[in-house]
Design a protein around this motif. Structure first.
Motif, PDB file in Angstrom:
ATOM      1  N   LEU A  97     -16.939   3.471  -1.528  1.00 14.07           N
ATOM      2  CA  LEU A  97     -17.867   2.349  -1.679  1.00 14.07           C
ATOM      3  C   LEU A  97     -17.146   1.039  -1.965  1.00 14.07           C
ATOM      4  O   LEU A  97     -17.568  -0.029  -1.496  1.00 14.07           O
ATOM      5  N   PHE A  98     -16.062   1.115  -2.734  1.00 13.37           N
ATOM      6  CA  PHE A  98     -15.342  -0.081  -3.173  1.00 13.37           C
ATOM      7  C   PHE A  98     -13.842   0.092  -2.950  1.00 13.37           C
ATOM      8  O   PHE A  98     -13.087   0.365  -3.886  1.00 13.37           O
ATOM      9  N   PRO A  99     -13.389  -0.066  -1.697  1.00 13.01           N
ATOM     10  CA  PRO A  99     -11.950   0.058  -1.424  1.00 13.01           C
ATOM     11  C   PRO A  99     -11.159  -0.984  -2.214  1.00 13.01           C
ATOM     12  O   PRO A  99     -11.692  -2.024  -2.602  1.00 13.01           O
ATOM     13  N   MET A 100      -9.901  -0.710  -2.417  1.00 17.00           N
ATOM     14  CA  MET A 100      -9.025  -1.653  -3.103  1.00 17.00           C
ATOM     15  C   MET A 100      -8.855  -2.915  -2.241  1.00 17.00           C
ATOM     16  O   MET A 100      -8.990  -2.856  -1.019  1.00 17.00           O
ATOM     17  N   PRO A 101      -8.554  -4.054  -2.871  1.00 17.41           N
ATOM     18  CA  PRO A 101      -8.381  -5.297  -2.113  1.00 17.41           C
ATOM     19  C   PRO A 101      -7.353  -5.179  -0.980  1.00 17.41           C
ATOM     20  O   PRO A 101      -7.549  -5.745   0.095  1.00 17.41           O
ATOM     21  N   ALA A 102      -6.285  -4.416  -1.178  1.00 19.84           N
ATOM     22  CA  ALA A 102      -5.269  -4.233  -0.139  1.00 19.84           C
ATOM     23  C   ALA A 102      -5.846  -3.537   1.096  1.00 19.84           C
ATOM     24  O   ALA A 102      -5.310  -3.675   2.200  1.00 19.84           O
ATOM     25  N   ASP A 103      -6.954  -2.810   0.896  1.00 21.63           N
ATOM     26  CA  ASP A 103      -7.611  -2.103   1.996  1.00 21.63           C
ATOM     27  C   ASP A 103      -8.873  -2.825   2.463  1.00 21.63           C
ATOM     28  O   ASP A 103      -9.741  -2.227   3.107  1.00 21.63           O
TER      29      ASP A 103
END
Length: 116
Positions: free
Chosen positions: A83-89
């Motif tokens: 639901l909430f991928p990391m900013p790098a992704d």
């Protein structure tokens, strides 16, 4: 006349069931939620009204605090990061956590004459 800010949000039915049962007490979103008094939930698949809840506070979290936010979300790590991928992704830099309070029946919000 009291002014209320109502946010209409889509949610997967299984997550809404967790709210109703009291397992899920926090709503996590990737958009700012400050100033919201009530969340009105719609089924993500059908758009049907599921229910509404009063908001008992909003907190903004940086992604360095994901472990804590994931615990508040009441879902497992895999679902959380889907639901909430990391900013790098490609995910957001911040997450907003809403503490849910009691149900907010439409008749209570708008008055019996306004709801059929």
């Amino acid at each position: 006349m009291e002014k209320l800010t109502i946010a209409i949000m889509k949610i997967h039915h299984e997550f809404f069931d967790m709210i109703v049962s009291g397992v899920k007490k926090y709503e996590i979103r990737d958009t700012p939620l400050e100033g919201i008094d009530i969340i009105s939930y719609r089924d993500a698949a059908t758009g049907l009204y599921l229910g509404s809840y009063y908001v008992d506070g909003v907190m903004k979290y940086n992604r360095t605090e994901d472990k804590h936010v994931c615990e508040l979300s009441s879902v497992d790590n895999d679902i959380f990061f889907q639901l909430f991928p990391m900013p790098a992704d490609g995910g957001p830099d911040n997450l907003w956590v809403v503490k849910l309070s009691k149900r907010a029946p439409l008749r209570e919000i708008f008055g019996a004459d306004c709801v059929s």
